[in-house]
Design an enzyme around this catalytic site. Structure first.
Site, PDB file in Angstrom:
ATOM      1  N   ASP A 175      16.329  16.411  -5.925  1.00 59.42           N
ATOM      2  CA  ASP A 175      16.819  17.334  -4.908  1.00 59.42           C
ATOM      3  C   ASP A 175      16.869  16.638  -3.559  1.00 59.42           C
ATOM      4  O   ASP A 175      15.834  16.384  -2.954  1.00 59.42           O
ATOM      5  CB  ASP A 175      15.921  18.567  -4.846  1.00 59.42           C
ATOM      6  CG  ASP A 175      16.475  19.622  -3.908  1.00 59.42           C
ATOM      7  OD1 ASP A 175      17.490  19.335  -3.221  1.00 59.42           O
ATOM      8  OD2 ASP A 175      15.921  20.723  -3.869  1.00 59.42           O
ATOM      9  N   ASP A 192      24.797  17.498  -0.638  1.00 56.42           N
ATOM     10  CA  ASP A 192      23.667  18.054  -1.370  1.00 56.42           C
ATOM     11  C   ASP A 192      23.827  17.818  -2.868  1.00 56.42           C
ATOM     12  O   ASP A 192      24.900  18.010  -3.424  1.00 56.42           O
ATOM     13  CB  ASP A 192      23.566  19.563  -1.083  1.00 56.42           C
ATOM     14  CG  ASP A 192      22.379  20.199  -1.773  1.00 56.42           C
ATOM     15  OD1 ASP A 192      21.310  19.551  -1.833  1.00 56.42           O
ATOM     16  OD2 ASP A 192      22.513  21.337  -2.282  1.00 56.42           O
TER      17      ASP A 192
END
Ligand SMILES: *[C@@H]1O[C@H](CO)[C@@H](O)[C@H](O)[C@H]1NC(C)=O
Ligand SMILES: *[C@@H]1O[C@H](CO)[C@@H](O)[C@H](O)[C@H]1NC(C)=O
Ligand SMILES: *[C@@H]1O[C@H](CO)[C@@H](O)[C@H](O)[C@H]1NC(C)=O
Ligand SMILES: *[C@@H]1O[C@H](CO)[C@@H](O)[C@H](O)[C@H]1NC(C)=O
Length: 450
Positions: free
Chosen positions: A125, A328
Site C-alpha cells: 500500500d 496510488d
C-alpha cells in the site's frame, strides 16, 4: 441486485475458474521461483498464484461486482481522511488512521518475518505507513490467514509504552506501571482491530531488516479485515521506506500485473540498483496535510490528439489542503474530480459513438454492449512526462456479455478536498518508479511478468 450487473458476471466467474483450477493445474504454473536479489514477485491477491485465492470474499458474484467499486469508494474516503485526521500538520504519521481504514488491497508480496523466518503475505500500500501482521492466537482474525507466531521467533520483542513509535500509533493503550507493552486499536471498515506494537526481523528480499516495527494483530471484531498482513510503502516515519532507508535509499519500483494476465505476477524492485536508466519522470510533490501520499502534477488530459478543456482548478496542487493528484497502488480505477472526468468521458463517448448506446454497469457510467470498442488513446500529461495509455489500461471487459466499460470514474464529491487518484488498473504493465531522494516518479511500459 440490479440486473444490469449481470453482464460482468462471466468475467468474474472465469476469474474464479482460474482460482478453482489453480490448485491442480496451477501447481506447476504457480511454482513460484524464489525472489531473486532485491526483486520480489508481486501477486494479485485473488489470482491463481495467490495463496489467498480461497480467501477471496466472493460471497456472491453480484456482491463482488459491487465491491469493485464500493471498495474504491471506501478507499477514497480513506485517502481523504488522511487530511481530515490531523487538525494541523503532524510531524508523525499514525501507523494507521484511527477511523475508516482502507479496503482490501489488490496486490500482495511475500515477507519473511522473525528468526527463523516465517513466511507471510503482506499487501502493498503506497498510501499508508502501516505494517501489521496477524499474530498467533489472534481472536477473530480471518481464518485463511497464515499467522505469525512470536513465540517461535528468537528476535521478537514487543515495544514498551515509552518507545517513541508508541506515540505514532492511534489510540495507544498504556496501562500504568513501568515497561508496559504498547498496544493500540483501530477500526477497519466495520471491524475493530487490537494490536500490540512489536519489532522483529523482516525481509522482503534477501536483505533482512533486523528490528522492523509493526502491529501484531491480537483481536479482531467484525469481518472486514483482510486475511493477510499489510505493508505500508508510504512516506511517513513508520513506513517500509523509512525503516529501510539505509538499505534501499527510499527507492523502489513496481510493475503491477494486469488482471487478465494468466500469470498474475509482477515485480517489486527495491533500492536504486537495477532501476531503469531511461524512464520518463515527473517531479514528486509532497503535502504536509497528506504526508504519506505520492503527489504528482497532473496538468492536462488528451483524448486522441484532443487536449480536453478542463479548468486548472481541477488539477491544482495545494500542499496546505492536500488537493491535487496522487499515484496510488490501492485504488483500482482512476478517479478524477467531476469537471475532469466529465470532459474525458464526454470526449471518449464521442470517439466511440459507433459502438452503440451508452449503458452503465455497477459504478461505471460509460459502457457498451455488443460491438467492439476501439478506444482513443488517452494521455495523462504530467509536468515533464506524458503517459499514453493503451486500450488494456483504459477498458474493462466482461467476456460473455461482451460489455466493455471505460475503467475510470468521477471522484466522489463528498471528499473534503479535490483529489485525483491515478489508480492501479491504469498503472498495470508499466514500471512505476518511486524515487524519493531525487523527488521523482517514473513511468515506462513493461510487460509485468517475471
Ligand atoms: C481498545 O482497547 C482497549 C484496551 O485494550 C479496550 O478496552 C477497548 O474496548 C478497545 N476498543 C475497541 C473498539 O476494540
Ligand atoms: C507467463 O509467463 C511466461 C514467462 O514466465 C510467459 O512466457 C508467458 O507468455 C506468460 N503467459 C501469460 C498468459 O502471460
Ligand atoms: C503544475 O503544472 C502547472 C501547469 O504547468 C504549473 O502552473 C504549476 O506551477 C505546477 N505546479 C507544481 C507544484 O509544479
Ligand atoms: C506532452 O504532450 C504535449 C501535448 O502534445 C506536448 O506539448 C508536450 O511537449 C509533451 N511533453 C513531453 C514531456 O513530452
Amino acid at each position: 441486485m440490479a440486473a444490469h450487473l449481470l453482464p460482468l458476471l462471466p468475467l468474474l466467474i472465469s476469474l474464479s475458474h482460474f482460482a478453482l483450477n489453480a490448485a491442480a493445474a496451477g501447481a506447476s504454473r504457480c511454482a513460484i521461483p524464489p525472489d531473486g536479489g532485491s526483486t520480489i514477485r508481486i501477486l494479485h491477491a485473488f489470482g491463481p498464484c495467490s495463496p489467498l485465492r480461497q480467501a477471496a470474499p466472493f460471497e456472491s458474484w453480484e456482491d463482488t461486482v459491487m465491491d469493485l467499486m464500493t471498495r474504491d469508494e471506501s478507499r477514497l474516503v480513506y485517502l481523504a481522511s488522511l487530511a481530515a485526521a490531523g487538525a494541523g500538520a503532524r510531524a508523525s504519521v499514525p501507523i494507521a488512521p484511527g477511523r475508516q481504514l482502507l479496503q482490501i488491497p489488490n496486490y500482495v508480496v511475500r515477507a519473511a518475518v522473525g528468526t527463523p523466518a516465517q513466511s507471510m503475505l503482506v499487501a502493498l500500500d503506497t498510501s499508508s505507513d502501516a505494517a501489521w501482521i496477524p499474530c498467533a492466537g489472534c481472536a477473530g482474525c480471518p481464518p485463511a490467514a497464515a499467522s505469525f507466531d512470536p513465540s517461535h521467533s528468537t528476535t521478537y520483542r514487543s515495544l514498551p509504552c515509552g518507545a517513541p513509535q508508541c506515540a505514532q500509533v492511534p489510540n495507544p493503550t498504556c496501562p500504568p506501571g513501568a515497561g508496559a507493552a504498547c498496544a493500540f486499536n483501530l477500526t477497519y471498515g466495520g471491524s475493530s482491530v487490537q494490536a500490540g506494537l512489536a519489532q522483529d526481523a523482516l525481509a522482503l528480499a534477501s536483505e533482512v531488516v533486523p528490528a522492523y516495527t509493526f502491529g501484531c494483530m491480537q483481536k479482531v471484531t467484525g469481518n472486514s479485515v483482510p486475511p493477510q498482513g499489510l505493508l505500508g510503502l508510504g512516506r511517513g516515519p513508520l513506513s517500509f521506506l523509512s525503516q529501510t532507508k539505509s538499505l534501499y535509499a527510499s527507492t523502489f519500483s513496481y510493475c503491477l500485473p494486469s488482471f487478465k494476465s494468466l500469470n498474475f505476477s509482477g515485480s517489486l524492485r527495491l533500492g536504486p540498483a537495477g532501476q531503469p536508466q531511461t524512464i520518463k519522470t515527473t517531479p514528486l510533490l509532497s503535502s504536509a496535510r497528506r504526508a504519506s501520499l505520492y503527489y504528482v502534477n497532473l496538468t492536462g488530459i488528451k483524448v486522441g490528439r484532443r487536449l480536453l478543456d478542463i479548468p486548472a482548478s481541477a488539477f491544482a496542487f495545494d500542499p496546505a489542503t492536500g488537493a491535487g493528484t496522487v499515484i496510488d497502488s490501492g485504488t483500482m480505477f482512476t478517479r478524477l474530480v467531476a469537471p475532469a472526468y466529465t470532459a474525458l468521458r464526454d470526449e471518449f463517448r464521442r470517439r466511440v459513438k459507433a459502438a452503440g448506446p451508452v449503458t452503465s454497469l455497477g459504478g461505471f457510467d460509460t459502457c457498451y454492449s455488443g460491438g467492439a470498442v476501439t478506444p482513443p488513446a488517452i494521455t495523462f500529461m504530467f509536468t515533464g512526462m506524458n503517459v499514453t495509455l493503451p486500450p488494456e489500461n483504459v477498458l474493462i471487459h466482461s467476456t460473455a456479455g461482451s460489455t466493455t466499460c471505460l475503467a475510470m470514474a468521477a471522484a466522489p464529491d463528498n471528499v473534503n478536498s479535490v483529489l485525483n487518484v491515478f489508480a492501479n488498473m491504469q498503472q498495470q504493465n508499466h514500471r512505476v518508479l518511486f524515487d524519493v531522494p531525487n523527488a521523482r516518479i517514473g513511468f515506462a511500459r513493461e510487460a509485468c511478468t517475471i
